[in-house]
Design an enzyme around this catalytic site. Structure first.
Site, short mmCIF file in Angstrom:
data_model
loop_
_atom_site.label_atom_id
_atom_site.label_comp_id
_atom_site.label_asym_id
_atom_site.label_seq_id
_atom_site.Cartn_x
_atom_site.Cartn_y
_atom_site.Cartn_z
N GLU A 290 0.82 -1.21 0.00
CA GLU A 290 0.00 0.00 0.00
C GLU A 290 0.86 1.26 0.00
OE1 GLU A 290 -3.60 0.68 -0.04
OE2 GLU A 290 -2.37 2.36 -0.65
N ASP A 294 1.29 4.14 -2.93
CA ASP A 294 0.94 5.54 -2.67
C ASP A 294 2.08 6.47 -3.05
OD1 ASP A 294 -1.48 4.67 -1.64
OD2 ASP A 294 -0.83 4.78 0.45
N SER A 497 -7.07 2.87 -3.83
CA SER A 497 -5.86 3.48 -3.29
C SER A 497 -4.83 3.73 -4.38
CB SER A 497 -5.24 2.61 -2.20
OG SER A 497 -4.86 1.38 -2.73
N ASP A 538 -16.13 13.19 -17.85
CA ASP A 538 -17.27 12.53 -17.23
C ASP A 538 -17.19 11.02 -17.51
OD1 ASP A 538 -19.59 12.26 -15.83
OD2 ASP A 538 -20.90 13.12 -17.36
N VAL A 539 -17.52 10.23 -16.52
CA VAL A 539 -17.53 8.76 -16.66
C VAL A 539 -18.99 8.33 -16.67
CG1 VAL A 539 -16.82 6.56 -15.64
CG2 VAL A 539 -15.32 8.56 -15.45
N ASP A 564 -22.31 11.00 -10.07
CA ASP A 564 -22.98 9.75 -9.73
C ASP A 564 -22.26 9.11 -8.56
OD1 ASP A 564 -20.91 7.74 -10.79
OD2 ASP A 564 -21.35 8.89 -12.61
#
Length: 581
Positions: A290, A294, A497, A538-539, A564
């Site tokens: 992780e 990052d 993440s 936009d997705v 959304d």
């Protein structure tokens, strides 16, 4: 975060949850955090935050100094004295007043914690005696170490597709030495962690599903920068030498300098400067995936030109409910130079905080303090679609994710793309929905109202979610098949993440340029983002799915034009945000 939401954690319950067992183990100590009564009323503090975050306010982006923040939020002198005296009476050790002057922390025995009503799991608010209660906003115990499913948002690892590169050994990523504090133990890497010895050949991406089993092409620093119109690092403007950004880490997470050096070398970047707050100590049962992800991808947006803080909290447990975001925010605000953009890839479901909103309120207060200082906080929205539940048989409602549903930060969902020219699609595990604890803020009211209108035929049953709650995520970014090197091995990693540090990294470029020009940082972004109504792209393809029920898969929320509950306002365009934020 698996269980579909988190990377699995090694079993072994290290602390009994029974109160009787707690009192029997009196040599163990737990942290007690007392949030004291303040000089200024809550409405005044909230008003200051709103004024500095709202585009229509004359105080918009006139952020506070640390001294001004302390004056705004500090505790009453008499309350500080009363709480200090009480903590001495109960034998608390390591007692100290936090920098902002509104909370006192100390370590108490498990017997004392049990006497205050602590039940032995996670962070829990407790009641202090009447004599001191009038001086307290809340008192919260941070629990003993547990291994009950720590939740990160990095998951689904697989081997990278090319071979032939061995990372250099021991090359340092910065001149900063890791903290001497030891990391908390007990973390096991994902069982899907990737194979050995592979490395990308040239950073070129392949189309289709990667060997991780996740949809979409392999993503690298260059493919992401290309999609989001981020200039090549050599074409970026000049930044201040002391500008920094940061990533949040918990539960014994660590990184290796050699991995960061291998990544930056492979992708033609200079060594990354990594100042360290808190622990960074490798151990056999800790995890590095992780934190490495990052660091590598928030840094990649600038070509590793921006020093990136490792912002770790030395918790004494492995229960995600024990992560104290309120104290973590205090620590972040105390760093010099303070990072102006931070990304959080950690969280859990609301079931960790059942009937205990005081814990969430304390976290909100911490995020609000950072916003008042001008810090932009991003959080991964979770990897379980609309449901983060741990009880598979409770399938009649969705469980929101925390802290991504906090109304004081920017929540980031995840997408994928099959090629560099294809439109992005929301992954079905991307977290999103509506808070059951916090009502919808005014800044997103119009966007959510429109969503309910245009997507009404495809929404899940209304009994599954709180239609008047804070909607999340706010935005999205690519989050599938990121090329990462961890422990000398190249692998593809997917999760929200991956998306959060990516979006944060794009915004950080804009903040860095603004500060270099003598302008302000951006602070809490959401009111401005929703005023704009878009962030770039936009997705409109994809939908979330709840796979955490034994009865089968439950449909989640659909994407739609505009905001959304899967992709938020969409994915970033650096050029659009730079021109409009």
């Amino acid at each position: 975060m698996r269980s579909v939401i988190a990377v699995a954690v090694a079993a072994a319950l290290l602390a009994c949850v029974a109160v009787g067992a707690l009192t029997a183990t009196t040599e163990k100590r737990m942290r007690l955090v007392v949030h004291v009564a303040r000089v200024h009323e809550e409405a005044e503090i909230e008003g200051e935050f709103v004024a500095r975050s709202s585009p229509e306010s004359p105080l918009f982006r006139q952020f506070l100094t640390r001294a001004e923040l302390r004056e705004l939020v500090r505790g009453k002198d008499e309350s500080v004295r009363a709480v200090m005296a009480y903590l001495r009476e109960i034998g608390a050790t390591g007692v100290e007043l936090v920098r902002s002057g509104d909370a006192i922390v100390g370590d108490v025995t498990t017997g004392v914690a049990a006497g205050l009503g602590y039940h032995g799991r996670g962070r829990q608010s407790v009641e202090l005696p009447a004599a001191v209660a009038a001086h307290v906003r809340s008192a919260i115990v941070v629990g003993l170490r547990e291994r009950r499913g720590a939740k990160k948002h990095a998951q689904w690892s697989g081997s990278s597709s090319s071979s032939g590169y061995a990372p250099s050994s021991g090359s340092a990523s910065s001149g900063y030495a890791p903290s001497s504090g030891s990391a908390s133990s007990g973390y096991a890497p994902s069982s899907g962690s990737a194979s050995s010895g592979y490395a990308p050949s040239s950073g070129s991406a392949s189309s289709g599903s990667g060997s991780s089993g996740q949809p979409g092409m392999t993503q690298t620093p260059s493919t992401i920068r290309q999609r989001y119109a981020v200039p090549e690092p050599s074409a970026l403007p000049t930044f201040l030498a002391n500008y920094t950004q940061g990533v949040a880490e918990f539960e014994g997470e660590y990184f290796a300098d050699s991995d960061i050096a291998a990544f930056t070398t492979q992708y033609g970047m200079p060594n990354l400067s990594i100042p360290v707050m808190g622990p960074n100590t490798p151990s056999a049962d800790a995890d590095a995936t992780e934190g490495t992800l990052d660091l590598e991808y928030i840094a990649a947006m600038s070509g590793a030109r921006i020093p990136t803080w490792w912002l770790a909290q030395n918790t004494n447990n492995n229960d995600p409910g024990n992560i104290d975001f309120s104290l973590w925010c205090e620590q972040v605000a105390s760093q010099t130079p303070m990072p102006y953009v931070v990304s959080i890839s950690w969280g859990s479901g609301y079931e960790r905080y059942v009937n205990d909103t005081q814990v969430m309120v304390a976290d909100n207060d911490g995020f609000r303090k950072l916003g008042l200082l001008g810090v932009s906080v991003f959080a991964a929205s979770g990897d379980s679609g609309p449901g983060v539940r741990s009880e598979e048989f409770n399938c009649n409602t969705f469980t929101p994710s925390w802290p991504s549903s906090s109304p004081y930060l920017t929540s980031v969902g995840a997408t994928y793309a099959n090629s560099t020219s294809d439109e992005e699609v929301s992954v079905n595990w991307s977290g999103g929905g509506f808070s059951t604890q916090f009502t919808r803020p005014s800044w997103q009211a119009a966007a959510v109202k429109k969503y309910f209108e245009v997507a009404s035929a495809s929404l899940p049953p209304q009994s599954f979610y709180a239609a008047n709650g804070r909607g999340y995520p706010d935005v999205s970014a690519l989050g599938a098949n990121f090329d990462v090197v961890v422990a000398g091995q190249w692998q593809l990693v997917s999760g929200t993440s991956a998306a959060s540090p990516t979006f944060a990294g794009v915004v950080s470029l804009i903040v860095a340029e603004r500060l270099a020009k003598g302008q302000s940082a951006l602070g809490f972004l959401n009111p401005k983002l929703y005023q704009l109504g878009r962030v770039g792209y936009d997705v409109v393809e994809g939908a979330s799915v709840d796979t955490n029920c034994d009865t089968g898969t439950l449909p989640g929320f659909p994407t739609a034009a505009g905001w959304d509950a899967v992709s938020g306002l969409g994915t970033p365009s650096y050029t659009y945000l730079r021109a409009n934020l």
